[in-house]
Design a protein around this motif. Structure first.
Motif, PDB file in Angstrom:
ATOM      1  N   GLY A  13     -29.214  44.055 -14.837  1.00  8.37           N
ATOM      2  CA  GLY A  13     -28.535  43.608 -13.616  1.00  8.37           C
ATOM      3  C   GLY A  13     -27.548  44.652 -13.130  1.00  8.37           C
ATOM      4  O   GLY A  13     -26.547  44.339 -12.491  1.00  8.37           O
ATOM      5  N   ALA A  14     -27.853  45.923 -13.403  1.00  3.50           N
ATOM      6  CA  ALA A  14     -26.923  47.008 -13.082  1.00  3.50           C
ATOM      7  C   ALA A  14     -26.714  47.192 -11.590  1.00  3.50           C
ATOM      8  O   ALA A  14     -25.700  47.753 -11.167  1.00  3.50           O
ATOM      9  N   SER A  15     -27.651  46.724 -10.762  1.00  3.78           N
ATOM     10  CA  SER A  15     -27.495  46.897  -9.325  1.00  3.78           C
ATOM     11  C   SER A  15     -26.803  45.711  -8.657  1.00  3.78           C
ATOM     12  O   SER A  15     -26.605  45.706  -7.447  1.00  3.78           O
ATOM     13  N   GLY A  16     -26.435  44.687  -9.436  1.00  3.68           N
ATOM     14  CA  GLY A  16     -25.688  43.562  -8.895  1.00  3.68           C
ATOM     15  C   GLY A  16     -24.242  43.936  -8.618  1.00  3.68           C
ATOM     16  O   GLY A  16     -23.784  45.027  -8.972  1.00  3.68           O
ATOM     17  N   PHE A  17     -23.502  43.020  -8.000  1.00  5.58           N
ATOM     18  CA  PHE A  17     -22.132  43.358  -7.601  1.00  5.58           C
ATOM     19  C   PHE A  17     -21.266  43.693  -8.813  1.00  5.58           C
ATOM     20  O   PHE A  17     -20.536  44.683  -8.812  1.00  5.58           O
ATOM     21  N   THR A  18     -21.328  42.886  -9.868  1.00  4.82           N
ATOM     22  CA  THR A  18     -20.551  43.186 -11.073  1.00  4.82           C
ATOM     23  C   THR A  18     -21.190  44.317 -11.867  1.00  4.82           C
ATOM     24  O   THR A  18     -20.500  45.185 -12.403  1.00  4.82           O
ATOM     25  N   GLY A  19     -22.516  44.318 -11.926  1.00  2.47           N
ATOM     26  CA  GLY A  19     -23.226  45.319 -12.708  1.00  2.47           C
ATOM     27  C   GLY A  19     -22.874  46.741 -12.327  1.00  2.47           C
ATOM     28  O   GLY A  19     -22.759  47.624 -13.194  1.00  2.47           O
ATOM     29  N   GLN A  20     -22.670  46.996 -11.025  1.00  2.00           N
ATOM     30  CA  GLN A  20     -22.364  48.363 -10.595  1.00  2.00           C
ATOM     31  C   GLN A  20     -21.053  48.861 -11.194  1.00  2.00           C
ATOM     32  O   GLN A  20     -20.915  50.046 -11.516  1.00  2.00           O
ATOM     33  N   PHE A  21     -20.099  47.942 -11.392  1.00  3.03           N
ATOM     34  CA  PHE A  21     -18.817  48.355 -11.979  1.00  3.03           C
ATOM     35  C   PHE A  21     -18.916  48.488 -13.503  1.00  3.03           C
ATOM     36  O   PHE A  21     -18.191  49.277 -14.105  1.00  3.03           O
TER      37      PHE A  21
END
Length: 396
Positions: A13-21
């Motif tokens: 889920g690295a491209s999700g809103f939390t995942g990117q951070f």
């Protein structure tokens, strides 16, 4: 932990809103991996979106090597084979795909079946307790650790004794609508009540003025009380510790905020009971939460200007004092303070939890299973690691 797989960590889920951070936080801390090195990859449904996240992280951190050195794994919760392939390559999967009640279990199942440890940032008691009921025995047999709520929910609360993206809002909507299912789930554990030491903790009202923080206060509706209670049960049953009685409350400020909260609360409680109401809440998070939740999430400027503070006010008995002979005669106050809770502190917490697992495997519980942070990391240096990264634990 020895690296018998290609990657120490895979961020799902690295491209999700939390995942990117979380991606950015892992990139900052690669030197803290085993022997000063950390092998990691990002995973999700869209290779194109994952490439974009790595490009963004490379720009934010001035690390151009992220574009070429971090591998990409395509995996989808609706494709079990892709999850199995991902888990076979990871020592630990950092699961950032929520709401977990919809998307969490397939990832946990794949981790258990394929020998990958699993850490998530869920604040959903029904998911967390359901995973304990359904997978703890199997995880123990496999030597796999499934550790939930390793973000702002609920490491500060469990280890301490602005504006938020609408994914958290959706979790709250479905959590409140399924309250009866959670009670039914809890009955399946057949737990005996925890022993009570000394005076019983008095429950406060639905709204009261707190002399400790000089604000009006309401019961905290997150997962912290559930997680802390599960930790206390583990410590009693496994280590024969004396349990702590715990209550959580949130300061809301003055009269103006009370009026807003009452209005929003009434709308929420009515709408959450019906499918059309839940759809309205999901479609218009900013309107129904007075801007506290949004589909866009907070800006980086908003994050930089935000912070959190937890205050734990404890009462107990000093050495030699008999708890059966009167009221508590000792007091303590612990503070946990840190940066913006959702997208700065949460990535720090989940990444440090993973690094603690990698670097201190012998300090974890003796067998695998489904654990809370307080149960899994009680004997580790996690709080020291968090202190070094800006989430401060202190006794005042």
């Amino acid at each position: 932990m020895l690296l018998r797989k290609p990657y120490h960590l895979v961020i799902f889920g690295a491209s999700g809103f939390t995942g990117q951070f979380v991606v950015e936080e892992v990139a900052r801390t690669v030197s803290e991996g085993p022997k000063g090195n950390l092998k990691w990859a990002v995973a999700g449904r869209s290779r194109q979106k994952l490439e974009k996240v790595l490009e963004q992280a490379a720009a934010v951190l001035s690390k151009s090597e992220l574009r070429s050195e971090v591998d990409i794994i395509v995996a989808d919760v609706e494709e079990p084979d892709s999850l199995a392939a991902m888990c076979k390559q990871a020592v630990i999967v950092l699961n950032c795909v929520g709401p977990y009640r919809f998307y969490g279990e397939p990832v946990v199942k794949a981790c258990v079946e394929n020998g990958a440890h699993h850490i998530d940032i869920s604040g959903e008691p029904q998911f967390l307790e359901g995973m304990q009921l359904n997978y703890s025995s199997q995880a123990a047999d496999k030597g796999v650790y499934i550790i939930g709520s390793c973000g702002f929910d609920s490491i500060p609360a469990d280890m301490g004794g602005g504006c938020i993206h609408d994914g958290t809002w959706q979790s709250a909507i479905y959590g409140f609508s399924d309250g009866q299912k959670l009670q039914s789930l809890r009955r399946k554990f057949n737990h005996k009540p925890l022993p009570s030491i000394g005076s019983k903790l008095k429950r406060r009202g639905s709204l009261f003025f707190s002399n400790e923080i000089q604000q009006y206060t309401v019961p905290f509706m997150g997962s912290d009380p559930s997680v802390v209670k599960r930790t206390q049960r583990f410590l009693v049953e496994e280590h024969q510790d004396k349990p702590v009685q715990y209550g959580a409350y949130a300061g809301i400020g003055g009269i103006g905020n009370i009026i807003k909260l009452m209005f929003a609360g009434m709308m929420f409680w009515v709408l959450v009971k019906f499918s059309f109401g839940r759809n309205l809440l999901i479609k218009h998070p900013e309107f129904f939460s007075f801007g506290f939740f949004s589909k866009a999430g907070p800006t980086r400027k908003q994050m930089d200007e935000s912070s959190f503070q937890f205050a734990f006010y404890g009462e107990g008995y000093t050495d030699g004092q008999d708890p059966s002979q009167g009221k508590p005669n000792g007091k303590i106050c612990t503070l946990v303070q840190g940066p913006e809770c959702g997208y700065v502190a949460t990535p720090i917490a989940i990444v440090q939890a993973a690094l603690t697992m990698l670097n201190e495997p012998t300090a974890l519980p003796k067998t695998g299973g489904v654990y809370t942070p307080g149960a899994a990391f009680a004997k580790t240096t996690l709080t020291d690691r968090l202190n070094k990264h800006g989430i401060k634990f202190s006794v005042v």
